[in-house]
Motif scaffolding. Sequence first.
Motif, PDB file in Angstrom:
ATOM      1  N   ARG A 119       8.907  12.583  -6.464  1.00  0.00           N
ATOM      2  CA  ARG A 119       8.893  12.719  -5.006  1.00  0.00           C
ATOM      3  C   ARG A 119       8.800  11.330  -4.374  1.00  0.00           C
ATOM      4  NH1 ARG A 119       4.022  15.950  -2.790  1.00  0.00           N
ATOM      5  NH2 ARG A 119       3.063  13.888  -2.835  1.00  0.00           N
ATOM      6  N   HIS A 120       9.941  10.717  -4.216  1.00  0.00           N
ATOM      7  CA  HIS A 120      10.048   9.373  -3.633  1.00  0.00           C
ATOM      8  C   HIS A 120      11.019   9.444  -2.464  1.00  0.00           C
ATOM      9  CE1 HIS A 120       8.915   7.181  -7.662  1.00  0.00           C
ATOM     10  NE2 HIS A 120       7.863   7.697  -7.050  1.00  0.00           N
ATOM     11  N   ALA A 131       7.969   7.042   1.407  1.00  0.00           N
ATOM     12  CA  ALA A 131       7.321   6.562   0.181  1.00  0.00           C
ATOM     13  C   ALA A 131       7.477   5.051   0.039  1.00  0.00           C
ATOM     14  CB  ALA A 131       7.925   7.282  -1.028  1.00  0.00           C
ATOM     15  N   TRP A 147       0.965   3.461  -7.741  1.00  0.00           N
ATOM     16  CA  TRP A 147       1.183   4.420  -6.658  1.00  0.00           C
ATOM     17  C   TRP A 147       2.479   5.192  -6.884  1.00  0.00           C
ATOM     18  CZ3 TRP A 147       4.422   5.991  -2.797  1.00  0.00           C
ATOM     19  CH2 TRP A 147       3.861   6.757  -1.776  1.00  0.00           C
ATOM     20  N   GLN A 151       3.186   9.773  -8.193  1.00  0.00           N
ATOM     21  CA  GLN A 151       3.837  10.818  -7.400  1.00  0.00           C
ATOM     22  C   GLN A 151       4.311  11.960  -8.298  1.00  0.00           C
ATOM     23  OE1 GLN A 151       3.356  10.384  -4.126  1.00  0.00           O
ATOM     24  NE2 GLN A 151       2.357   8.558  -4.966  1.00  0.00           N
ATOM     25  N   ASN A 166      10.756   2.858  -4.914  1.00  0.00           N
ATOM     26  CA  ASN A 166       9.592   3.122  -5.755  1.00  0.00           C
ATOM     27  C   ASN A 166       9.991   3.208  -7.222  1.00  0.00           C
ATOM     28  OD1 ASN A 166       9.050   3.883  -3.023  1.00  0.00           O
ATOM     29  ND2 ASN A 166       7.231   4.963  -3.697  1.00  0.00           N
TER      30      ASN A 166
END
Length: 349
Positions: A119-120, A131, A147, A151, A166
């Motif tokens: 989930r980015h 994100a 971080w 996710q 990310n």
Amino acid sequence: MSEAALAAITDKAGAPREQLAREIDDLFSAEGLGETRAILVMADGELAAERYGDGYDTDTRHVSWSMAKTVTAVMVGMLVADGRLRLDEPAPVAMWQRQGDPRSEITLRQLLQMRSGLRHTEAGDPPYESAEVRMLFLDGRDDMARWAKEQPLEAEPGEKFEYSSNTTVILADIATRALTGSDDPDTRREAVAEYLEERLFEPLGMDSMVLEFDASGTLIGGSLMHATARDWAKFGEFMRRKGRASSGEQLVPSRFIEAMVASSPTAPHYGLQTWLNRPMGEQGSEYPHPLFPDRAPASLFSLIGHMGQYVLVSPEQRITVVRLGHSTTEERPPMLQQVADVMALYPVR
């Protein structure tokens, strides 16, 4: 046509000089294209054209934004060639290897192709909900990789393409851990900086490159590298030569560069951290194409950064074009069409 326009074209232009000067001049002078800060054209390995906007010159370092992603992918490819990483095995992320964690199925190749399923969300409304912004500037900024790795999944690994800065920071962390087992930030920074300098930047003569790291010592591999237009062109030419330096030294296996510019199963216009000039398939109705597949060979590929940073490589035309500057979302499509006008002066061979 101005003297500056003609002066930007060398005697190795590889295209009609006045026409090339005129098309490049439009990038600096035409309305609605944004601010062009640098244009550099390499043709057949020779400098064909080079021009800078007011306040910029050959020594100016330009921020990569997401062009950095392609550099990070090359570093991963070198570590694969070294035998330190494997593309099609589960990504070596310790927190994902706990029993029952579905993230344990994510492979390194899926991360490189932006189809991890994590989930980015790159863009958010408001922006601070994205994100990317949270990782770079808010709650994730001190340890960006941690971080990003924390996710959860929102899709099965491999099932969905989702462009994500990310994801590239996770790749940079994986590369760092392949180079050093230390968690000391300085040690991590030095390991990556020395590896890239020795294995990539020095052989290519990219002596202007400045890398940024977060507080934990992770390379901000998705967005923050700085180099001159000439050095960005050197990297583009290295990609055009399938991983070879101008000296002939093979810095990364040619088959890895070929994988970088091969279509992902879920996004024909994306390879390994690299944009491709190919139709988008199912993505086409939702997002505009970032390049111009109707105007240039399908083999063209590009590093692309926020606000209009491009290193465009067209192997069939034997050219590399660097455009650096600042163009809004509305200005980028017409600006890219003008870049396409420049590239159209070079025949497919």
